[in-house]
Design an enzyme around this catalytic site. Structure first.
Site, mmCIF file in Angstrom:
data_model
loop_
_atom_site.group_PDB
_atom_site.id
_atom_site.type_symbol
_atom_site.label_atom_id
_atom_site.label_comp_id
_atom_site.label_asym_id
_atom_site.label_seq_id
_atom_site.Cartn_x
_atom_site.Cartn_y
_atom_site.Cartn_z
ATOM 1 N N LYS A 125 61.671 26.553 35.815
ATOM 2 C CA LYS A 125 62.223 27.106 34.580
ATOM 3 C C LYS A 125 63.722 26.790 34.469
ATOM 4 O O LYS A 125 64.186 26.276 33.452
ATOM 5 C CB LYS A 125 62.006 28.621 34.550
ATOM 6 C CG LYS A 125 60.572 29.090 34.791
ATOM 7 C CD LYS A 125 59.635 28.657 33.700
ATOM 8 C CE LYS A 125 58.266 29.311 33.809
ATOM 9 N NZ LYS A 125 57.494 28.929 34.995
ATOM 10 N N LYS A 160 60.164 35.114 29.919
ATOM 11 C CA LYS A 160 59.227 34.735 30.979
ATOM 12 C C LYS A 160 59.868 34.894 32.345
ATOM 13 O O LYS A 160 61.098 34.825 32.486
ATOM 14 C CB LYS A 160 58.743 33.299 30.787
ATOM 15 C CG LYS A 160 59.830 32.250 30.647
ATOM 16 C CD LYS A 160 59.219 30.912 30.212
ATOM 17 C CE LYS A 160 60.264 29.874 29.883
ATOM 18 N NZ LYS A 160 59.678 28.599 29.407
ATOM 19 N N ARG A 210 52.730 18.365 27.365
ATOM 20 C CA ARG A 210 52.919 18.039 28.777
ATOM 21 C C ARG A 210 53.097 16.523 28.888
ATOM 22 O O ARG A 210 52.195 15.756 28.560
ATOM 23 C CB ARG A 210 51.740 18.516 29.606
ATOM 24 C CG ARG A 210 51.689 17.957 31.034
ATOM 25 C CD ARG A 210 52.920 18.263 31.879
ATOM 26 N NE ARG A 210 53.258 19.668 31.961
ATOM 27 C CZ ARG A 210 52.713 20.504 32.845
ATOM 28 N NH1 ARG A 210 51.807 20.071 33.696
ATOM 29 N NH2 ARG A 210 53.097 21.771 32.867
ATOM 30 N N ARG A 225 49.189 20.918 24.183
ATOM 31 C CA ARG A 225 48.354 22.101 24.435
ATOM 32 C C ARG A 225 48.584 23.088 23.295
ATOM 33 O O ARG A 225 49.633 23.712 23.209
ATOM 34 C CB ARG A 225 48.698 22.673 25.807
ATOM 35 C CG ARG A 225 48.388 21.681 26.928
ATOM 36 C CD ARG A 225 49.104 21.992 28.213
ATOM 37 N NE ARG A 225 50.549 21.919 28.041
ATOM 38 C CZ ARG A 225 51.418 22.283 28.986
ATOM 39 N NH1 ARG A 225 50.996 22.739 30.143
ATOM 40 N NH2 ARG A 225 52.727 22.191 28.768
ATOM 41 N N ARG A 233 51.175 31.172 23.447
ATOM 42 C CA ARG A 233 51.139 30.268 24.607
ATOM 43 C C ARG A 233 50.094 29.176 24.400
ATOM 44 O O ARG A 233 48.975 29.439 23.982
ATOM 45 C CB ARG A 233 50.799 31.061 25.869
ATOM 46 C CG ARG A 233 51.772 32.186 26.159
ATOM 47 C CD ARG A 233 51.245 33.107 27.245
ATOM 48 N NE ARG A 233 50.011 33.778 26.830
ATOM 49 C CZ ARG A 233 49.257 34.517 27.646
ATOM 50 N NH1 ARG A 233 49.601 34.675 28.908
ATOM 51 N NH2 ARG A 233 48.161 35.089 27.183
ATOM 52 N N ASP A 273 57.591 19.959 30.003
ATOM 53 C CA ASP A 273 57.021 20.600 28.827
ATOM 54 C C ASP A 273 58.011 20.476 27.677
ATOM 55 O O ASP A 273 59.201 20.815 27.821
ATOM 56 C CB ASP A 273 56.723 22.072 29.103
ATOM 57 C CG ASP A 273 55.619 22.253 30.130
ATOM 58 O OD1 ASP A 273 54.851 21.299 30.345
ATOM 59 O OD2 ASP A 273 55.538 23.348 30.726
ATOM 60 N N GLU A 281 60.537 23.192 30.164
ATOM 61 C CA GLU A 281 60.332 23.342 31.608
ATOM 62 C C GLU A 281 60.243 21.966 32.258
ATOM 63 O O GLU A 281 59.862 20.981 31.619
ATOM 64 C CB GLU A 281 59.050 24.132 31.912
ATOM 65 C CG GLU A 281 59.088 25.583 31.469
ATOM 66 C CD GLU A 281 57.863 26.373 31.938
ATOM 67 O OE1 GLU A 281 57.108 25.860 32.799
ATOM 68 O OE2 GLU A 281 57.672 27.485 31.429
ATOM 69 N N ASN A 283 58.295 20.716 35.566
ATOM 70 C CA ASN A 283 57.334 21.134 36.583
ATOM 71 C C ASN A 283 57.302 20.114 37.721
ATOM 72 O O ASN A 283 56.986 18.947 37.502
ATOM 73 C CB ASN A 283 55.945 21.273 35.962
ATOM 74 C CG ASN A 283 55.934 22.337 34.873
ATOM 75 O OD1 ASN A 283 55.800 23.511 35.151
ATOM 76 N ND2 ASN A 283 56.102 21.916 33.628
#
Length: 314
Positions: A125, A160, A210, A225, A233, A273, A281, A283
């Site tokens: 994050k 979050k 993504r 997504r 979300r 993301d 984000e 990841n």
């Protein structure tokens, strides 16, 4: 022959049709590499040497009897050419301790993907804040009054935890929401834990993209997504729908901003993301969506990754 280790969650519990670690195993096996399977409790350190209680592994691309394991033997991790660290979050102190053990293997010359010190330093994050030119207004704090002032300024926020995955404990808070205080209290544990707030990006309705990067270079397609009805979300784990899309100019620009630093840090396989025009984000622990993108666009993303690893070993 390349000796490849993998550290992952129990292989018997995965869903082969969508598991990115499984895609990597298939790609490595297709190159006739020798694969050694480990879980977190298979790592140890004896007299400054990191060991793994590892088992030779063969995999089959099917939804039953998809793996064969031989008897375990304990060997120095330095006997492996490369190790894939693919343990899913939670990112907790046990995960951090494992990266310390993997650091001994890295220092002995084994290629660890992703590099252990960078797994510790690149919070999924917080690391987006390294690239303010790519992100929306963001707050990280323990203090309720700072969240309330941030909400007063931006009126519509996503809150979050810093250690979550798969959409867990993500809240949308709008100005006047009567649950605001309790959400802040919950996420910060009454001011005892850091959390994050980001300005809400309305383009989430078109999907949370993504984007996968291999050694800083993006795969040319992303998995958008798209949230289910009534959801904010887009995560597939909470009912989001995946739709393949080609990267646009802004997506590629964001990747160009990140690529040099990812390469410098040894973050070889990364999933970012992007919502609308903004990075949310980065990841680095166990990015997913390989199999979905491969199926949609006839790609071989794991094969590309193995080719990258082989080039680094030669």
């Amino acid at each position: 022959m390349v000796k490849l280790g993998i550290i992952m969650d129990p292989i018997g519990s995965i869903k082969t049709y969508k598991d990115s670690s499984f895609a990597m195993l298939l790609a490595a096996q297709a190159r006739d590499w020798q694969i050694f399977y480990m879980e977190m409790n298979d790592l140890s350190l004896i007299d400054s040497v990191a060991y793994g209680n590892m088992r030779s592994l063969r995999v089959h691309d099917r939804d039953h009897d998809w793996y064969e394991l031989e008897s375990a033997r304990t060997l120095p991790l330095s006997e492996l050419d490369a190790i894939l660290m693919r343990k899913d979050p939670p990112y907790n102190m046990e995960y951090v301790y494992a990266t310390y053990l993997l650091q001994f293997a890295h220092d002995s010359g084994t290629l660890v993907v992703n590099r252990p010190d960078s797994l510790r330093n690149a919070n999924e994050k917080l690391s987006a804040a390294w690239f303010p030119q790519c992100t929306v207004p963001t707050l990280v704090s323990r203090r309720a009054e700072e969240y309330l002032a941030f909400l007063d300024q931006h009126r519509d926020l996503i809150l979050k935890p810093l250690e979550g995955m798969g959409g867990t404990s993500i809240f949308r808070v709008r100005e006047g929401d009567p649950n605001t205080n309790v959400i802040i209290e919950t996420l910060t544990d009454h001011g005892q834990r850091y959390a994050m707030a980001q300005k809400m990006i309305p383009e989430i309705s078109a999907g949370d993209k993504r984007i996968l990067l291999i050694n800083g270079e993006p795969v040319p397609y992303a998995l958008a997504r798209i949230p289910a009805a009534g959801e904010t979300r887009g995560n597939l784990a909470v009912g989001g729908r995946g739709e393949g899309i080609e990267l646009n100019e802004r997506d590629r620009w964001i990747c160009s901003q990140l690529g040099p630093r990812l390469r410098e840090m040894g973050l070889i396989f990364v999933g970012i993301d992007v919502i609308g025009d903004y990075l949310t984000e980065i990841n680095v622990t166990s990015p997913t969506c390989i199999r979905e993108l491969d199926q949609l666009f006839q790609l071989d993303i794991a094969g590309q990754l193995m080719g990258c690893i082989q080039g680094m070993l030669s």
